[in-house]
Design a protein around this motif. Structure first.
Motif, PDB file in Angstrom:
ATOM      1  N   THR A 249     -18.037 -95.915 -35.258  1.00  0.00           N
ATOM      2  CA  THR A 249     -16.950 -96.274 -36.223  1.00  0.00           C
ATOM      3  C   THR A 249     -17.933 -96.994 -38.324  1.00  0.00           C
ATOM      4  O   THR A 249     -16.433 -95.832 -38.605  1.00  0.00           O
ATOM      5  CB  THR A 249     -16.100 -97.682 -35.896  1.00  0.00           C
ATOM      6  OG1 THR A 249     -16.576 -98.701 -36.325  1.00  0.00           O
ATOM      7  CG2 THR A 249     -15.042 -97.512 -34.940  1.00  0.00           C
ATOM      8  N   SER A 250     -18.903 -96.177 -37.717  1.00  0.00           N
ATOM      9  CA  SER A 250     -19.140 -95.855 -39.364  1.00  0.00           C
ATOM     10  C   SER A 250     -19.440 -94.405 -39.664  1.00  0.00           C
ATOM     11  O   SER A 250     -19.106 -93.756 -38.819  1.00  0.00           O
ATOM     12  CB  SER A 250     -20.976 -95.763 -39.107  1.00  0.00           C
ATOM     13  OG  SER A 250     -21.673 -95.716 -40.240  1.00  0.00           O
ATOM     14  N   LYS A 251     -18.535 -94.671 -40.835  1.00  0.00           N
ATOM     15  CA  LYS A 251     -18.643 -93.538 -41.539  1.00  0.00           C
ATOM     16  C   LYS A 251     -19.671 -92.852 -42.142  1.00  0.00           C
ATOM     17  O   LYS A 251     -19.276 -91.381 -42.646  1.00  0.00           O
ATOM     18  CB  LYS A 251     -16.631 -93.127 -42.795  1.00  0.00           C
ATOM     19  CG  LYS A 251     -15.603 -93.983 -41.675  1.00  0.00           C
ATOM     20  CD  LYS A 251     -14.727 -94.414 -42.707  1.00  0.00           C
ATOM     21  CE  LYS A 251     -13.614 -94.827 -42.431  1.00  0.00           C
ATOM     22  NZ  LYS A 251     -12.744 -94.680 -43.133  1.00  0.00           N
ATOM     23  N   ARG A 252     -20.835 -93.537 -42.376  1.00  0.00           N
ATOM     24  CA  ARG A 252     -21.583 -93.020 -42.844  1.00  0.00           C
ATOM     25  C   ARG A 252     -22.219 -91.506 -42.776  1.00  0.00           C
ATOM     26  O   ARG A 252     -23.303 -90.794 -43.209  1.00  0.00           O
ATOM     27  CB  ARG A 252     -22.828 -93.367 -43.137  1.00  0.00           C
ATOM     28  CG  ARG A 252     -21.818 -95.128 -44.105  1.00  0.00           C
ATOM     29  CD  ARG A 252     -23.366 -96.142 -44.027  1.00  0.00           C
ATOM     30  NE  ARG A 252     -22.659 -97.082 -45.311  1.00  0.00           N
ATOM     31  CZ  ARG A 252     -22.758 -98.184 -45.512  1.00  0.00           C
ATOM     32  NH1 ARG A 252     -23.848 -98.253 -45.142  1.00  0.00           N
ATOM     33  NH2 ARG A 252     -22.202 -99.152 -46.182  1.00  0.00           N
ATOM     34  N   ASN A 253     -22.103 -90.777 -41.255  1.00  0.00           N
ATOM     35  CA  ASN A 253     -22.447 -89.405 -40.818  1.00  0.00           C
ATOM     36  C   ASN A 253     -21.897 -88.709 -41.488  1.00  0.00           C
ATOM     37  O   ASN A 253     -22.210 -87.263 -41.105  1.00  0.00           O
ATOM     38  CB  ASN A 253     -22.088 -89.963 -39.612  1.00  0.00           C
ATOM     39  CG  ASN A 253     -23.101 -91.025 -38.801  1.00  0.00           C
ATOM     40  OD1 ASN A 253     -23.360 -91.530 -37.813  1.00  0.00           O
ATOM     41  ND2 ASN A 253     -24.282 -91.516 -39.615  1.00  0.00           N
ATOM     42  N   THR A 254     -20.651 -88.627 -42.518  1.00  0.00           N
ATOM     43  CA  THR A 254     -19.758 -87.513 -42.864  1.00  0.00           C
ATOM     44  C   THR A 254     -20.585 -86.270 -43.206  1.00  0.00           C
ATOM     45  O   THR A 254     -20.505 -85.575 -42.541  1.00  0.00           O
ATOM     46  CB  THR A 254     -19.021 -88.292 -43.904  1.00  0.00           C
ATOM     47  OG1 THR A 254     -18.716 -89.412 -43.255  1.00  0.00           O
ATOM     48  CG2 THR A 254     -17.892 -87.015 -44.482  1.00  0.00           C
ATOM     49  N   PRO A 255     -21.830 -86.382 -43.909  1.00  0.00           N
ATOM     50  CA  PRO A 255     -22.374 -84.852 -44.884  1.00  0.00           C
ATOM     51  C   PRO A 255     -23.034 -84.661 -43.015  1.00  0.00           C
ATOM     52  O   PRO A 255     -23.028 -83.073 -43.787  1.00  0.00           O
ATOM     53  CB  PRO A 255     -23.322 -85.480 -44.808  1.00  0.00           C
ATOM     54  CG  PRO A 255     -23.607 -87.312 -45.068  1.00  0.00           C
ATOM     55  CD  PRO A 255     -22.560 -87.400 -44.035  1.00  0.00           C
ATOM     56  N   ILE A 256     -23.091 -84.490 -42.282  1.00  0.00           N
ATOM     57  CA  ILE A 256     -23.245 -83.779 -41.368  1.00  0.00           C
ATOM     58  C   ILE A 256     -22.082 -82.664 -40.463  1.00  0.00           C
ATOM     59  O   ILE A 256     -22.469 -81.381 -40.382  1.00  0.00           O
ATOM     60  CB  ILE A 256     -23.521 -84.273 -39.715  1.00  0.00           C
ATOM     61  CG1 ILE A 256     -24.747 -85.461 -40.154  1.00  0.00           C
ATOM     62  CG2 ILE A 256     -23.610 -83.620 -38.415  1.00  0.00           C
ATOM     63  CD1 ILE A 256     -25.101 -86.845 -38.885  1.00  0.00           C
ATOM     64  N   ALA A 257     -20.919 -83.254 -41.133  1.00  0.00           N
ATOM     65  CA  ALA A 257     -19.843 -81.753 -40.888  1.00  0.00           C
ATOM     66  C   ALA A 257     -19.531 -81.150 -41.273  1.00  0.00           C
ATOM     67  O   ALA A 257     -18.923 -79.567 -40.932  1.00  0.00           O
ATOM     68  CB  ALA A 257     -18.415 -82.655 -40.403  1.00  0.00           C
ATOM     69  N   VAL A 258     -20.160 -81.019 -42.766  1.00  0.00           N
ATOM     70  CA  VAL A 258     -19.893 -80.009 -43.795  1.00  0.00           C
ATOM     71  C   VAL A 258     -19.872 -78.600 -43.878  1.00  0.00           C
ATOM     72  O   VAL A 258     -19.375 -77.989 -44.613  1.00  0.00           O
ATOM     73  CB  VAL A 258     -20.006 -80.677 -45.129  1.00  0.00           C
ATOM     74  CG1 VAL A 258     -19.608 -80.102 -46.700  1.00  0.00           C
ATOM     75  CG2 VAL A 258     -19.443 -82.181 -45.784  1.00  0.00           C
ATOM     76  N   ARG A 259     -22.121 -78.934 -43.609  1.00  0.00           N
ATOM     77  CA  ARG A 259     -21.722 -77.132 -43.198  1.00  0.00           C
ATOM     78  C   ARG A 259     -21.335 -76.552 -42.245  1.00  0.00           C
ATOM     79  O   ARG A 259     -21.306 -75.175 -42.289  1.00  0.00           O
ATOM     80  CB  ARG A 259     -23.396 -77.094 -42.907  1.00  0.00           C
ATOM     81  CG  ARG A 259     -23.929 -76.339 -43.118  1.00  0.00           C
ATOM     82  CD  ARG A 259     -26.130 -75.785 -43.598  1.00  0.00           C
ATOM     83  NE  ARG A 259     -26.275 -76.610 -42.179  1.00  0.00           N
ATOM     84  CZ  ARG A 259     -27.395 -76.399 -42.103  1.00  0.00           C
ATOM     85  NH1 ARG A 259     -28.666 -75.855 -42.825  1.00  0.00           N
ATOM     86  NH2 ARG A 259     -28.119 -77.066 -40.566  1.00  0.00           N
ATOM     87  N   PHE A 260     -21.437 -77.051 -41.410  1.00  0.00           N
ATOM     88  CA  PHE A 260     -20.630 -76.233 -40.314  1.00  0.00           C
ATOM     89  C   PHE A 260     -19.273 -76.327 -40.460  1.00  0.00           C
ATOM     90  O   PHE A 260     -18.884 -74.398 -40.461  1.00  0.00           O
ATOM     91  CB  PHE A 260     -20.268 -77.083 -39.256  1.00  0.00           C
ATOM     92  CG  PHE A 260     -19.991 -76.609 -38.003  1.00  0.00           C
ATOM     93  CD1 PHE A 260     -19.645 -75.428 -37.059  1.00  0.00           C
ATOM     94  CD2 PHE A 260     -19.010 -77.572 -37.894  1.00  0.00           C
ATOM     95  CE1 PHE A 260     -19.280 -74.884 -36.050  1.00  0.00           C
ATOM     96  CE2 PHE A 260     -17.220 -77.052 -36.431  1.00  0.00           C
ATOM     97  CZ  PHE A 260     -18.152 -75.353 -35.920  1.00  0.00           C
ATOM     98  N   LEU A 261     -18.369 -76.738 -41.028  1.00  0.00           N
ATOM     99  CA  LEU A 261     -17.432 -77.115 -41.545  1.00  0.00           C
ATOM    100  C   LEU A 261     -17.205 -75.598 -41.888  1.00  0.00           C
ATOM    101  O   LEU A 261     -16.372 -74.574 -42.275  1.00  0.00           O
ATOM    102  CB  LEU A 261     -16.626 -77.960 -42.251  1.00  0.00           C
ATOM    103  CG  LEU A 261     -15.621 -78.576 -41.028  1.00  0.00           C
ATOM    104  CD1 LEU A 261     -15.440 -80.160 -41.820  1.00  0.00           C
ATOM    105  CD2 LEU A 261     -14.413 -78.352 -40.060  1.00  0.00           C
ATOM    106  N   SER A 262     -18.079 -75.733 -43.407  1.00  0.00           N
ATOM    107  CA  SER A 262     -17.798 -74.232 -44.133  1.00  0.00           C
ATOM    108  C   SER A 262     -18.286 -73.030 -43.857  1.00  0.00           C
ATOM    109  O   SER A 262     -17.650 -71.859 -44.022  1.00  0.00           O
ATOM    110  CB  SER A 262     -19.528 -74.310 -45.384  1.00  0.00           C
ATOM    111  OG  SER A 262     -19.450 -75.820 -46.251  1.00  0.00           O
TER     112      SER A 262
END
Length: 200
Positions: free
Chosen positions: A87-100
């Protein structure tokens, strides 16, 4: 004993954001290369769209993503192993490049919007708030590490490319410095093969 006793066996881990996003990003890159070379790998395209859609549809209202999901798509709330911390949200940066990359690939605004929303969460919560980056590795507890800083750099660079907003460039620079501080230099001798021959 076999060389690899764990080959093909499950470790019972949930689906970490880091693992499935890394795999999806690699598959998207491979699909684009295959397409340029006349190969139609539709199953790869369908897989990355499915993963991209999962991310868009399961993004939290604040822009974040959870660290780990179960194979049925629900958030991993299992606390039996301190590495999970689903449930930690601190890994959020991992998704951004893929979404871009998904936005670049499909032209669908939903991917761009999700990437920017996630980057804004990272900017406010990690860069300005925590001032460090957490949780790049799925096989260790959710701690500050160099991989997390590298993914933050990817996150902010990708979002700067999407928006040209200088705040993301500033945050990317902070992430680079954070990642680089994990590298240490030691002054010790590294003998060459001729040095070894002289020693013997």
């Amino acid at each position: 004993a076999r060389d690899n006793d764990s080959a093909g066996q499950s470790r019972g881990y949930p689906c970490f954001l880091r693992c499935f996003v890394d795999g999806a990003e690699g598959m998207l890159d491979a699909y684009r290369i295959a397409l340029k070379n006349g190969e139609d790998m539709t199953q790869w395209k369908n897989a990355v769209i499915k993963i991209g859609s999962f991310l868009v549809e399961n993004q939290n209202d604040d822009g974040s993503f959870y660290r780990a999901y179960n194979t049925n798509g629900t958030v991993c709330t299992d606390t039996s192993d301190n590495r999970f911390q689903g449930t930690s949200k601190r890994n959020t940066p991992i998704a951004v490049r893929f979404l871009s990359k998904m936005y670049e690939f499909t032209g669908e605004e939903r991917y761009k919007e999700a990437a920017i929303k996630a980057a804004d969460y990272c900017y406010e919560t990690l860069y300005l708030g925590l001032e460090k980056y957490v949780g790049g590795t799925p096989d260790n507890p959710n701690t500050v590490d160099k991989e997390a800083a590298i993914y933050a750099m990817y996150c902010f660079n990708a979002t700067y490319t999407l928006t040209k907003d200088a705040k993301y460039l500033e945050a990317a620079e902070h992430a680079v410095v954070s990642a680089m501080r994990w590298g240490y230099c030691y002054d010790f001798a590294c003998p060459s093969s001729s040095d070894k021959a002289a020693i013997n």
